[in-house]
Scaffold this motif. Structure first.
Motif, short mmCIF file in Angstrom:
data_model
loop_
_atom_site.label_atom_id
_atom_site.label_comp_id
_atom_site.label_asym_id
_atom_site.label_seq_id
_atom_site.Cartn_x
_atom_site.Cartn_y
_atom_site.Cartn_z
N LEU A 127 0.83 -1.20 0.00
CA LEU A 127 0.00 0.00 0.00
C LEU A 127 0.86 1.25 0.00
N GLU A 128 1.91 1.26 0.81
CA GLU A 128 2.77 2.43 0.89
C GLU A 128 3.43 2.70 -0.46
N ARG A 129 3.91 1.65 -1.12
CA ARG A 129 4.51 1.83 -2.44
C ARG A 129 3.49 2.34 -3.44
N SER A 130 2.29 1.81 -3.36
CA SER A 130 1.24 2.22 -4.29
C SER A 130 0.87 3.68 -4.11
N LEU A 131 0.75 4.12 -2.85
CA LEU A 131 0.39 5.51 -2.58
C LEU A 131 1.49 6.47 -2.99
N ASP A 132 2.75 6.02 -2.89
CA ASP A 132 3.87 6.88 -3.22
C ASP A 132 4.08 6.97 -4.73
N ALA A 133 3.68 5.93 -5.45
CA ALA A 133 3.93 5.88 -6.89
C ALA A 133 3.13 6.95 -7.63
N ASN A 134 3.76 7.50 -8.68
CA ASN A 134 3.05 8.45 -9.53
C ASN A 134 1.94 7.72 -10.28
N PRO A 135 0.71 8.22 -10.27
CA PRO A 135 -0.40 7.49 -10.89
C PRO A 135 -0.28 7.34 -12.40
N LEU A 136 0.46 8.22 -13.07
CA LEU A 136 0.59 8.15 -14.52
C LEU A 136 1.73 7.21 -14.94
N THR A 137 2.91 7.43 -14.38
CA THR A 137 4.08 6.66 -14.81
C THR A 137 4.35 5.44 -13.95
N ARG A 138 3.74 5.39 -12.76
CA ARG A 138 3.96 4.31 -11.78
C ARG A 138 5.39 4.30 -11.24
N LEU A 139 6.13 5.36 -11.46
CA LEU A 139 7.46 5.46 -10.90
C LEU A 139 7.37 5.84 -9.42
N PRO A 140 8.38 5.49 -8.62
CA PRO A 140 8.38 5.89 -7.21
C PRO A 140 8.30 7.41 -7.06
N GLY A 141 7.60 7.84 -6.01
CA GLY A 141 7.41 9.27 -5.77
C GLY A 141 8.35 9.83 -4.73
N ASN A 142 7.94 10.95 -4.12
CA ASN A 142 8.85 11.73 -3.28
C ASN A 142 9.36 10.99 -2.06
N SER A 143 8.51 10.20 -1.40
CA SER A 143 8.96 9.49 -0.20
C SER A 143 10.07 8.51 -0.53
N THR A 144 9.88 7.76 -1.61
CA THR A 144 10.90 6.78 -2.01
C THR A 144 12.16 7.49 -2.50
N ILE A 145 11.99 8.59 -3.22
CA ILE A 145 13.16 9.35 -3.69
C ILE A 145 13.98 9.84 -2.50
N LEU A 146 13.30 10.39 -1.49
CA LEU A 146 13.99 10.86 -0.29
C LEU A 146 14.71 9.72 0.42
N HIS A 147 14.04 8.58 0.54
CA HIS A 147 14.66 7.43 1.19
C HIS A 147 15.90 6.96 0.43
N GLU A 148 15.78 6.89 -0.91
CA GLU A 148 16.90 6.42 -1.72
C GLU A 148 18.07 7.40 -1.66
N THR A 149 17.76 8.69 -1.69
CA THR A 149 18.81 9.71 -1.58
C THR A 149 19.52 9.60 -0.24
N THR A 150 18.75 9.49 0.83
CA THR A 150 19.34 9.38 2.17
C THR A 150 20.20 8.14 2.30
N ALA A 151 19.72 7.02 1.76
CA ALA A 151 20.48 5.77 1.84
C ALA A 151 21.81 5.90 1.12
N ARG A 152 21.83 6.55 -0.02
CA ARG A 152 23.09 6.69 -0.77
C ARG A 152 24.05 7.65 -0.06
N ILE A 153 23.50 8.69 0.53
CA ILE A 153 24.35 9.60 1.30
C ILE A 153 24.97 8.88 2.49
N GLU A 154 24.14 8.15 3.23
CA GLU A 154 24.61 7.48 4.45
C GLU A 154 25.56 6.33 4.15
N SER A 155 25.50 5.77 2.96
CA SER A 155 26.40 4.66 2.62
C SER A 155 27.85 5.11 2.50
N GLY A 156 28.03 6.40 2.19
CA GLY A 156 29.38 6.93 2.03
C GLY A 156 30.02 6.59 0.69
#
Length: 325
Positions: A127-156
């Motif tokens: 459900l969380e992935r579905s709500l975050d996904a853009n309804p037109l493209t089905r690509l991940p939205g802002n929450s997932t983008i923020l999480h992915e950005t943070t993960a890459r920063i924290e990985s070093g």
């Protein structure tokens, strides 16, 4: 991303006290709290004040079949908005029309004790992935983008993040309508996901911020060839979205945001590339700030352009880092 909401209250609708206790114990052990009731005795004022995140309902509650139970819950103004899992006897599984039932998942009875919390987690994560996904493209939205950005920063590890914007998209929408504009966004999505998949593989990520704004990530060594390939493929196909006379002219006559008549060129890409190759990035806000500067530079130049930040300090001029493919 945890895949689970902060609210971990489950509304359990069941008639059997033994099963209620069994399910409650299992869910409690997995970190969920349980509100047990039957469909006829719901303290709605309490639920609205502290709403559950999911409904787990057993067929037979108040004598209702799975069809009736699901229909009544889905038509309820409050409960109908919540994800719904139905407990149904295994001998009944093939009797139900799952396409029209309108539920999110089911658990066959008898079940293994550990199965229920596992299915609840999966349902909430989906459900969380579905709500975050853009309804037109089905690509991940802002929450997932923020999480992915943070993960890459924290990985070093070295990473590159690019913001992609379609220039003159609004004027195209104004001229041809939103339906054709949506086609442009879908094609851009396909080009972007294909190129990132081809060139970045498992290191790649693509997200849709909204409208004509996209994000993609890779390791720094592949980001420039990704940008170059994106621009070539986009510039090749995008003129076909224009009517022949506009395509021949190379521009459309439209009205800008201030109501002035203006000529708008064929759509192009502005890409701002942020990387931690030459400077430390410790917060997603740093990425946004740098990208905003680069995006302005890219948009100030005609045609499709990408600008990569190779500066070691904020005082350096990024102008030398712009490229047209």
């Amino acid at each position: 991303m945890s895949g689970l909401p902060a609210n971990r209250r489950i509304l359990l609708l069941h008639n059997d006290p033994i099963e209620i206790e069994r399910l409650t114990i299992g869910l409690n052990r997995s970190g969920f709290s349980v509100i047990a009731a039957d469909a006829g005795r719901l303290a709605m004022h309490e639920l609205v004040h502290d709403p559950p995140c999911l409904v787990l309902a057993a067929e037979g509650t108040n004598g209702r079949s799975a069809d009736t139970l699901a229909r009544e819950l889905r038509t309820d103004p409050f409960l109908g908005r919540l994800p719904l899992i139905i407990l149904v006897r295994d001998i009944r599984v093939n009797d139900l029309d799952w396409a029209t039932l309108g539920i999110d998942d089911y658990i066959a009875v008898p079940y293994r004790p550990e199965e229920v919390p596992q299915r609840v987690r999966l349902c909430l994560s989906r459900l969380e992935r579905s709500l975050d996904a853009n309804p037109l493209t089905r690509l991940p939205g802002n929450s997932t983008i923020l999480h992915e950005t943070t993960a890459r920063i924290e990985s070093g590890a070295p990473f590159a993040l690019a913001y992609l914007d379609i220039d003159n998209f609004k004027s195209f929408n104004d001229r041809y309508g939103y339906a054709r504009g949506d086609e442009v966004l879908v094609v851009t999505c396909r080009i972007l996901t294909t190129v990132v998949s081809e060139l970045a593989g498992t290191d790649g990520f693509v997200g849709h911020v909204g409208g004509d704004d996209f994000v993609f990530m890779s390791v720094p060594t592949t980001i420039e060839v990704i940008c170059q390939t994106l621009i070539k493929r986009f510039d090749l196909v995008i003129p076909d979205f224009y009517d022949p006379e506009d395509r021949a002219k190379g521009f459309i006559d439209s009205v800008d945001r201030r109501g002035n008549h203006e000529r708008f060129p064929i759509m192009s890409l502005s890409i701002a590339v942020v990387t931690n190759e030459h400077r430390t990035i410790s917060h997603p806000g740093d990425v946004s700030k740098i990208a905003s500067e680069l995006k302005k530079l890219a948009k100030s130049q005609p045609g499709s352009v990408y600008v990569k930040d190779n500066r070691k300090t904020e005082t350096e001029d990024p102008a030398s880092d712009s490229h047209a493919a």
